[in-house]
Design a protein around this motif. Sequence first.
Motif, short mmCIF file in Angstrom:
data_model
loop_
_atom_site.label_atom_id
_atom_site.label_comp_id
_atom_site.label_asym_id
_atom_site.label_seq_id
_atom_site.Cartn_x
_atom_site.Cartn_y
_atom_site.Cartn_z
N ASP A 1 37.04 -54.11 -27.11
CA ASP A 1 37.21 -55.23 -25.97
C ASP A 1 35.33 -55.29 -25.91
O ASP A 1 34.93 -56.67 -26.59
N ASP A 2 34.35 -55.70 -24.96
CA ASP A 2 33.63 -55.74 -24.32
C ASP A 2 32.15 -55.64 -25.33
O ASP A 2 31.06 -55.61 -25.24
N ASP B 1 37.74 -52.14 -19.00
CA ASP B 1 37.93 -50.93 -18.83
C ASP B 1 38.44 -49.90 -18.06
O ASP B 1 39.65 -48.79 -18.12
N ILE C 1 45.10 -58.07 -22.83
CA ILE C 1 43.87 -57.91 -24.06
C ILE C 1 42.99 -58.65 -23.54
O ILE C 1 41.45 -57.91 -23.90
N ARG C 2 43.01 -60.27 -23.02
CA ARG C 2 41.58 -60.78 -22.58
C ARG C 2 41.17 -60.00 -21.68
O ARG C 2 39.86 -59.61 -21.77
N ARG D 1 34.95 -45.39 -26.27
CA ARG D 1 36.32 -45.85 -25.81
C ARG D 1 37.33 -45.86 -27.32
O ARG D 1 36.52 -46.04 -28.37
N ARG E 1 41.79 -55.89 -29.13
CA ARG E 1 41.48 -55.20 -28.60
C ARG E 1 40.08 -54.63 -29.51
O ARG E 1 38.96 -54.32 -29.12
N ARG F 1 41.20 -56.79 -20.91
CA ARG F 1 39.70 -55.58 -21.96
C ARG F 1 39.21 -56.56 -22.75
O ARG F 1 37.70 -56.13 -22.75
N ARG F 2 39.40 -57.62 -22.76
CA ARG F 2 37.67 -57.69 -23.58
C ARG F 2 36.41 -58.34 -22.75
O ARG F 2 35.37 -58.78 -23.47
N GLN F 3 37.44 -58.18 -21.39
CA GLN F 3 35.75 -59.04 -21.16
C GLN F 3 35.53 -57.67 -20.61
O GLN F 3 34.27 -58.01 -19.44
N GLY F 4 35.95 -56.58 -20.73
CA GLY F 4 35.05 -55.56 -20.21
C GLY F 4 36.10 -53.91 -19.06
O GLY F 4 35.37 -53.61 -19.00
N ARG G 1 32.24 -54.38 -9.62
CA ARG G 1 33.34 -54.45 -11.14
C ARG G 1 34.67 -55.13 -10.16
O ARG G 1 35.63 -55.62 -11.38
#
Lengths: 375, 828
Positions: free
Chosen positions: A152-153, B84, B76-77, A127, A139, B79-82, B212
């Motif tokens: 990301d995660d 993608d 952004i939040r 990524r 991010r 994306r932060r959860q994955g 997903r």
Amino acid sequence: MRRPALVLFFLVAALEAGCNSADQTFRDNDFAVLAQSAEGYAEARPDQALKFPRDHGPHPGFRIEWWYLTANLQDTSGKPYGAQWTLFRLAAQPPGLHEAKNPWQSEQVYMAHFAITTPRGHSAFQRYSRGGEHGDAARAGVNAMPFTAWLDDWSLQSTGSDWLPMEVRARQDNHAIRFDLEGTGPLVLQGEEGFSQKHPNGGGSFYYSQPFLQVSGEVVVDGTAIPVTGQAWLDREWSSQFLQADQSGWDWFSLHLETGEKLMLFQLRRQEGKSSSEDYRHAVLITSDGGTVSLSPDQIGLEVLEEAAVAGRLLPLHWRIEIPQIGRDLEIEALHPDQWMDVDFPYWEGAVTVSGNGPGNRGRGYMELTGYRAE
Amino acid sequence: MMLIRTLLKHYRRHPVQALFLLTGIVVANVLLAGTLLINAQARASYEEGENYLSAAPIGQIRHKASSQAIDERDYIRLRRQGFDMLAPLLRQIVRTASDEPLELLGIDVFAMPQAELSIIEKGSGDRADFDFVGFAYAPYQLWVAPARLGQLGSTDGGRIELASGKELPPLRAMSGQQLGHRMLMDIGALQLLTGSAGEISSILVFPAPAPRLAEMIRFLPAQLEYIDGGDAPDPAELTRSFHLNLAAMGLLAFVVGIFLIYNALAFSYTDRRELIRKLRLAGITRRELAGALLSELALFLVVGTLFGSWLGARMAAWLLPGVGRTLAQLYDVYIAYPDGLVPSGVWLPLLMTAVAATLCVLFPLRESLNTPMLERWQTTWQQQAVMRRDRLMSWAGLALLTAAGLLGVYAESLRVALAGMASLLLGTALLLPAVLRLLLGGLEKQVPAQRPRLSWLLADSRWLLGPASLALMAMTLALVANSGLNTMISSFREATDQWLDQRLAADLYLRGDLDVAGLADWLAEEAPGLTVAERFRRDVTRPDPSGQSTVIEAVSLQDGDRFLDGVKLLRSEQDALARFSNGKGVLISERAWRFEGWQPGDVLRLCQNHAGLPVLGVYHDYGNPKSQWMVSRHLFRTCWPEQNASGLSVSGPDSTDWNYIRAAMTTRLGLEDGAIIDQGELKRAGLAVFDRTFTVTRALNALTLLVAGIGIFCAISAIHHHRVGQQALLSSLGLTRRERGGLLLLQWGLLGLLCMTLVWPFGTALAGYLAAVVTPLAFGWSFPLRPDWQHYLTLAVLAVGCMMFAVVLPSLRLLQTSPAAMLREQTV
């Protein structure tokens, strides 16, 4: 020293040369891109002492930096697994060259890789992200204290206020890793107190390792969670300029020996016809209490025993390492050939077994092979 | 084979005739093939779907209040959860210094899922073509399709200046990216450029495993919603009318071409009667002759169609960016400009031309083959036969015109309306010979007996109607179409102009969600007498009267008589405007009335609190591809209190110094210059969009006229070839060259002018038909007709000029030949 050229090559090539295959860039550019001027960036110098926890965090003034974790694992029945989690940071432009008026304009670019090796197969993911902070959200980024590195995660972070223990998390499609990492030994400063010289003229990088990490957790492969335990090795390195322009690639090893010692070894391969000099080699033996024994190029014997065809290339997946000064004679063999990192800029990175006479010559580890051209 | 060669020898002696036949076939094909190709190209683009850097999203995440931007932190939040599979998209329309609207898409190349690779693989593959740092960092790059670059009149590396005075990043021509009319740049740079920091328009959702995707949708903040790509309006459906109109223009040119083919064949067969008679005397059967002549025609058809299709493809490639611009402006639909056109065979044009040409050939073929073998060939255009033909055509013409009238009144679909238009055009053309005969006959009666030359000229012109009528019909057809379209466009433009005057009642317009109370307070102090009004807009989905779910744009009208007076109703209930301003009803756009079927007096459900409001009237809403409901500001606010204003308008007395106010507001509110636009600019931009929208129509229209010009030139040249005897006769009677030349020009000029007598009324009728029947059915907009008399004058000059040119060239040869030689030639 750890894969500076690879990273520089990855990112600089990605950012400046365009997204061609690694081989394309090697052929066309060789390492010219690495000889780029570091003007506008900070310079790594031996007189700067490392300070923690500050130096766990990012160094945006330097062109390039990484947080690199590899793990040798086994499941409950003893079958071997491997895992890799990496965050690369690259300054696309020298900081301050253009004023960033919004978070998108942050010149810090992150790239992350994660991979799982199973007894039979291998999966690799990547990524990218820019580094800017959108209010309270970003991010990708790295904080020194408490330590967190994420895209990301996908994350590597301290679970408490101390550097260790840590946890690492990554998930893509139906693959994932979830590990807890316990420290079982000290942090090791490479080179001279963390300054690792890369040039005869004195240039180099800052480099330290955390090779003593005990892993417990699980890998998820095709949706199935497999409990695993094992050992991990974390490398940290940053610099603005690394390599000579006449090198074509490198072979790198990080080995956990049964004695509790660690061995790190690499060779930088000269490009054919570019120089009459030898390939450059370096090795360091880390004792179980964190002491180091540096070994000079002429003390290291490195021999390819067998090559195998992988992803259209002929790769040396079977080696013999001889270091008589410390009484070592080891054979290194890939867990299986298919540990190809099929990412934008492909390379081979995977788990290996170490065999030989006595516990000092046996163990396991990780090997990286770059710059091999497609046939 | 021998036979065909013998027959073809004729064309070796008269190469011009072969050329005319080929021209007819090419003309029939070129616009037809071109418009078919453009439509096929657009269809391929619609099927391919949305596409960013070769990655096709399966859906989008939007703000539930459709016009509102998404806070980029929400993205952004996620994306932060994955998640993608998400990538941000900022869509902004900016205006260039020359008032061209540009659609800019801002993306984050670092977030595109694995698309980086496909960029290179699908693009030129040249590494120099992709440059992450160049794209994502200052001075940035603006990616455009090469065709769009040409349209903007700029070059690779060039920069475009905006109306706001800012400059866009350097242009970068990118082929193979399906960019079409849109332009791609970095999202951060676009935020800066348009003063939309922290905003994104939507979040693109790329393919991901179903669980997903479901997880992501569950995780969405309350104000956001996922819209599946399949639920978005189908662009092919939206733009059907436009493509149908385009095909109709292609067909029109096809018909003109068919007239020319008939004309050329008639001459070529007539000329070869003698040869055919000899061949038959030599023992060749009619069947063999017919076979040979048809084979000859097939050869011409293949060559002509191939060349016509090739030309058509060139034309399509040339016009495609213009079509893309029109689609963008009319429908907000974007098509790709491919580097190569989709292969869409020549089969349809070839088949159509073959069928039409075979029908054309039947009559002259039968005539030539049926010539009695032992009789000397007689004068071709026997008056009686011609008059019979003209009578027949007049009846057919009258029948077609009647049909056109009926179709116009009862048409409910665009197809029927276009059929009516075709009937009108053909009917006009078929009436032409009879009308011209009538007019010439009338003129002849007016000529005094002592003007024999004039009498001869008129009589001879009447005779000319036999051989020349088809060419004249083709020209008239093209002229009627041209004047009709032109009148339609100029009427529509004038209607739009007036409509903009009425609707743009405020003096200044501000974009975005601004603090209205603060601005009002400040204005009260700074410039008393000015009023501020908020404008609101949101999309709502409601069942139309037939029960079909429809997306409607709900807008508020600013308070005040000034705005209320600007709404002109074309249908209304009693006291409509008074009731409207009291929130007692809704006004609907013409499109909502015509397409969705709501009628004044109907009761509709505006929102939960107002479930039964009457439709009070219908207003014009030109250029809007969406159906619209208009409500008072108060009513809008009670329906959707959470909706932020989409902008503000400021109005005041004429004496206001708007430049000062504008500058003060920019500083006071910290506004980007582009966020404020005044009435004049807005109107100018609106009309500029209008003009660009009709660029392609105008271009096709001009091409049709060119086609007609070529046709008339070919036809007159062919006729003159047969007039050698006439000239010899006149010369023997003692007419000088100059006199003969004068007569010729007078004769054709007269015919041209007489044709215009049909072009005037029928061109206007066609324009009326377009304005009252076709456009309302195609777009949902009607407008009053305003004949553009000046254009008719231009056309008359053009028609006469065109004929003169066509007469002069072949006549030069005639005039320079000695009478003896001419007489000899006649007897050959």
